[in-house]
Each structure stands twice: as C-alpha cells, then as structure tokens.
Design a protein around this motif. Structure first.
Motif, PDB file in Angstrom:
ATOM      1  N   ARG A 224      29.906  17.482  86.528  1.00 29.53           N
ATOM      2  CA  ARG A 224      30.060  18.919  86.758  1.00 29.53           C
ATOM      3  C   ARG A 224      31.458  19.376  86.353  1.00 29.53           C
ATOM      4  NH1 ARG A 224      27.584  22.865  89.505  1.00 29.53           N
ATOM      5  NH2 ARG A 224      26.037  21.446  90.349  1.00 29.53           N
ATOM      6  N   ALA A 225      32.470  18.607  86.717  1.00 33.34           N
ATOM      7  CA  ALA A 225      33.849  18.965  86.354  1.00 33.34           C
ATOM      8  C   ALA A 225      34.008  18.997  84.835  1.00 33.34           C
ATOM      9  CB  ALA A 225      34.835  17.983  86.980  1.00 33.34           C
ATOM     10  N   PHE A 226      33.426  18.014  84.153  1.00 31.60           N
ATOM     11  CA  PHE A 226      33.492  17.973  82.685  1.00 31.60           C
ATOM     12  C   PHE A 226      32.778  19.181  82.086  1.00 31.60           C
ATOM     13  CE2 PHE A 226      31.598  16.731  78.605  1.00 31.60           C
ATOM     14  CZ  PHE A 226      32.749  16.446  77.896  1.00 31.60           C
ATOM     15  N   ALA A 227      31.596  19.510  82.611  1.00 36.98           N
ATOM     16  CA  ALA A 227      30.824  20.638  82.076  1.00 36.98           C
ATOM     17  C   ALA A 227      31.558  21.957  82.295  1.00 36.98           C
ATOM     18  CB  ALA A 227      29.446  20.682  82.725  1.00 36.98           C
ATOM     19  N   GLU A 228      32.178  22.139  83.456  1.00 40.17           N
ATOM     20  CA  GLU A 228      32.909  23.369  83.721  1.00 40.17           C
ATOM     21  C   GLU A 228      34.144  23.480  82.824  1.00 40.17           C
ATOM     22  OE1 GLU A 228      33.599  23.477  87.926  1.00 40.17           O
ATOM     23  OE2 GLU A 228      31.500  23.933  88.365  1.00 40.17           O
ATOM     24  N   ASP A 229      34.816  22.369  82.601  1.00 37.25           N
ATOM     25  CA  ASP A 229      35.970  22.374  81.699  1.00 37.25           C
ATOM     26  C   ASP A 229      35.532  22.715  80.280  1.00 37.25           C
ATOM     27  OD1 ASP A 229      38.756  21.834  80.939  1.00 37.25           O
ATOM     28  OD2 ASP A 229      37.925  20.044  79.963  1.00 37.25           O
ATOM     29  N   LEU A 230      34.457  22.096  79.838  1.00 37.48           N
ATOM     30  CA  LEU A 230      33.931  22.363  78.502  1.00 37.48           C
ATOM     31  C   LEU A 230      33.498  23.817  78.363  1.00 37.48           C
ATOM     32  CD1 LEU A 230      33.177  21.138  75.753  1.00 37.48           C
ATOM     33  CD2 LEU A 230      30.944  20.583  76.715  1.00 37.48           C
ATOM     34  N   ASN A 231      32.869  24.357  79.403  1.00 38.81           N
ATOM     35  CA  ASN A 231      32.449  25.752  79.382  1.00 38.81           C
ATOM     36  C   ASN A 231      33.658  26.677  79.251  1.00 38.81           C
ATOM     37  OD1 ASN A 231      30.708  27.967  79.574  1.00 38.81           O
ATOM     38  ND2 ASN A 231      30.952  28.083  81.786  1.00 38.81           N
ATOM     39  N   GLY A 232      34.729  26.367  79.945  1.00 39.70           N
ATOM     40  CA  GLY A 232      35.946  27.171  79.838  1.00 39.70           C
ATOM     41  C   GLY A 232      36.542  27.127  78.450  1.00 39.70           C
ATOM     42  N   ARG A 233      36.540  25.942  77.851  1.00 41.50           N
ATOM     43  CA  ARG A 233      37.072  25.812  76.488  1.00 41.50           C
ATOM     44  C   ARG A 233      36.215  26.575  75.479  1.00 41.50           C
ATOM     45  NH1 ARG A 233      39.705  20.067  75.426  1.00 41.50           N
ATOM     46  NH2 ARG A 233      40.614  19.699  77.473  1.00 41.50           N
ATOM     47  N   VAL A 234      34.900  26.489  75.632  1.00 43.38           N
ATOM     48  CA  VAL A 234      33.997  27.212  74.721  1.00 43.38           C
ATOM     49  C   VAL A 234      34.199  28.713  74.877  1.00 43.38           C
ATOM     50  CG1 VAL A 234      31.567  27.752  74.273  1.00 43.38           C
ATOM     51  CG2 VAL A 234      32.278  25.380  74.536  1.00 43.38           C
ATOM     52  N   MET A 235      34.370  29.170  76.119  1.00 44.67           N
ATOM     53  CA  MET A 235      34.592  30.592  76.362  1.00 44.67           C
ATOM     54  C   MET A 235      35.898  31.056  75.710  1.00 44.67           C
ATOM     55  SD  MET A 235      33.433  33.352  77.744  1.00 44.67           S
ATOM     56  CE  MET A 235      32.279  32.866  78.978  1.00 44.67           C
ATOM     57  N   ALA A 236      36.962  30.274  75.865  1.00 46.27           N
ATOM     58  CA  ALA A 236      38.253  30.638  75.260  1.00 46.27           C
ATOM     59  C   ALA A 236      38.137  30.667  73.741  1.00 46.27           C
ATOM     60  CB  ALA A 236      39.335  29.654  75.707  1.00 46.27           C
ATOM     61  N   TRP A 237      37.477  29.685  73.165  1.00 46.29           N
ATOM     62  CA  TRP A 237      37.300  29.636  71.706  1.00 46.29           C
ATOM     63  C   TRP A 237      36.495  30.845  71.231  1.00 46.29           C
ATOM     64  CZ3 TRP A 237      39.545  27.066  67.942  1.00 46.29           C
ATOM     65  CH2 TRP A 237      38.964  27.062  66.683  1.00 46.29           C
ATOM     66  N   SER A 238      35.451  31.198  71.963  1.00 46.08           N
ATOM     67  CA  SER A 238      34.613  32.344  71.580  1.00 46.08           C
ATOM     68  C   SER A 238      35.398  33.640  71.644  1.00 46.08           C
ATOM     69  CB  SER A 238      33.397  32.440  72.501  1.00 46.08           C
ATOM     70  OG  SER A 238      32.592  31.291  72.366  1.00 46.08           O
ATOM     71  N   ILE A 239      36.219  33.806  72.677  1.00 44.03           N
ATOM     72  CA  ILE A 239      37.042  35.009  72.784  1.00 44.03           C
ATOM     73  C   ILE A 239      38.033  35.060  71.623  1.00 44.03           C
ATOM     74  CG2 ILE A 239      38.844  36.117  74.163  1.00 44.03           C
ATOM     75  CD1 ILE A 239      37.289  35.168  76.652  1.00 44.03           C
ATOM     76  N   GLY A 240      38.633  33.929  71.301  1.00 47.60           N
ATOM     77  CA  GLY A 240      39.566  33.870  70.173  1.00 47.60           C
ATOM     78  C   GLY A 240      38.891  34.238  68.867  1.00 47.60           C
ATOM     79  N   GLU A 241      37.706  33.701  68.635  1.00 50.25           N
ATOM     80  CA  GLU A 241      36.974  34.028  67.408  1.00 50.25           C
ATOM     81  C   GLU A 241      36.623  35.508  67.359  1.00 50.25           C
ATOM     82  OE1 GLU A 241      33.602  31.375  67.375  1.00 50.25           O
ATOM     83  OE2 GLU A 241      34.560  30.155  65.837  1.00 50.25           O
ATOM     84  N   THR A 242      36.239  36.078  68.487  1.00 54.14           N
ATOM     85  CA  THR A 242      35.894  37.496  68.534  1.00 54.14           C
ATOM     86  C   THR A 242      37.100  38.355  68.183  1.00 54.14           C
ATOM     87  OG1 THR A 242      34.228  37.056  70.235  1.00 54.14           O
ATOM     88  CG2 THR A 242      34.993  39.330  70.016  1.00 54.14           C
ATOM     89  N   VAL A 243      38.255  38.004  68.727  1.00 49.56           N
ATOM     90  CA  VAL A 243      39.481  38.754  68.425  1.00 49.56           C
ATOM     91  C   VAL A 243      39.805  38.663  66.933  1.00 49.56           C
ATOM     92  CG1 VAL A 243      41.981  38.793  68.807  1.00 49.56           C
ATOM     93  CG2 VAL A 243      40.431  38.602  70.755  1.00 49.56           C
ATOM     94  N   VAL A 244      39.689  37.478  66.362  1.00 49.21           N
ATOM     95  CA  VAL A 244      39.990  37.301  64.930  1.00 49.21           C
ATOM     96  C   VAL A 244      39.017  38.114  64.075  1.00 49.21           C
ATOM     97  CG1 VAL A 244      39.937  35.603  63.047  1.00 49.21           C
ATOM     98  CG2 VAL A 244      41.113  35.068  65.178  1.00 49.21           C
ATOM     99  N   VAL A 245      37.744  38.080  64.409  1.00 45.18           N
ATOM    100  CA  VAL A 245      36.755  38.846  63.625  1.00 45.18           C
ATOM    101  C   VAL A 245      37.039  40.337  63.725  1.00 45.18           C
ATOM    102  CG1 VAL A 245      34.312  39.501  63.556  1.00 45.18           C
ATOM    103  CG2 VAL A 245      34.940  37.099  63.679  1.00 45.18           C
ATOM    104  N   LEU A 246      37.379  40.818  64.917  1.00 50.39           N
ATOM    105  CA  LEU A 246      37.697  42.240  65.065  1.00 50.39           C
ATOM    106  C   LEU A 246      38.946  42.623  64.270  1.00 50.39           C
ATOM    107  CD1 LEU A 246      36.961  42.820  68.845  1.00 50.39           C
ATOM    108  CD2 LEU A 246      35.667  43.683  66.894  1.00 50.39           C
ATOM    109  N   LEU A 247      39.971  41.794  64.312  1.00 49.28           N
ATOM    110  CA  LEU A 247      41.186  42.075  63.547  1.00 49.28           C
ATOM    111  C   LEU A 247      40.914  42.092  62.049  1.00 49.28           C
ATOM    112  CD1 LEU A 247      43.867  40.035  65.517  1.00 49.28           C
ATOM    113  CD2 LEU A 247      43.573  42.524  65.448  1.00 49.28           C
TER     114      LEU A 247
END
Length: 85
Positions: free
Chosen positions: A38-61
């Motif tokens: 569970r700890a690994f999955a939650e950490d991975l979920n956080g990393r995926v969320m951060a990466w997705s937000i970063g990609e969204t910002v780059v695409v918008l820019l």
C-alpha cells in the motif's frame, strides 16, 4: 486406556496450538506485505500525479506559445514615419 486418550487429546491440542501459531505468523507476514504494498502504491500514485501535472503545464505553455507565434504572423506591423518610395 484413560491415559491413552488424554495423551491423544494432549497431542491433538498441541498440534492445534502449533497450527494456530503458524496461521498467526502467516497473517502477520501478509499484513506486513500488504502495508508495504500500500505504501509503495500510494508513493507511485503521488509520483504519477506529479508527472501528469507537470506534463499538463508543459502542454499548456506550448499551446499558449504557439498561439502567440501564430498571432504575431497575422498582426500588421506598424511602420515608422519614414517611407521609402
């Protein structure tokens, strides 16, 4: 004969006790593994969320940049007061 039955009961009780201890050990092991998973999955979920937000910002820019470049192609450039004839 009575001692034979009590020895059988004692042996069966000890076997049951050993089996229950083994079950408890297995449950503890699986709970620990579940907690780690569970700890690994939650950490991975956080990393995926951060990466997705970063990609969204780059695409918008990039989209905003492209719009600004295209607008600059279609705007009239103001000329200075000097005209060459």
């Amino acid at each position: 004969m009575l001692s034979f039955h009590s020895e059988n009961m004692e042996t069966a009780g000890q076997a049951l006790h050993d089996n229950l201890n083994e079950v408890l050990d297995d449950q503890t092991h699986f709970k620990l593994r579940e907690t780690q998973g569970r700890a690994f999955a939650e950490d991975l979920n956080g990393r995926v969320m951060a990466w997705s937000i970063g990609e969204t910002v780059v695409v918008l820019l990039i989209g905003i940049g492209q719009v600004l470049v295209l607008r600059s192609f279609f705007t009239e450039k103001k000329t200075s007061g000097l005209t060459i004839r």
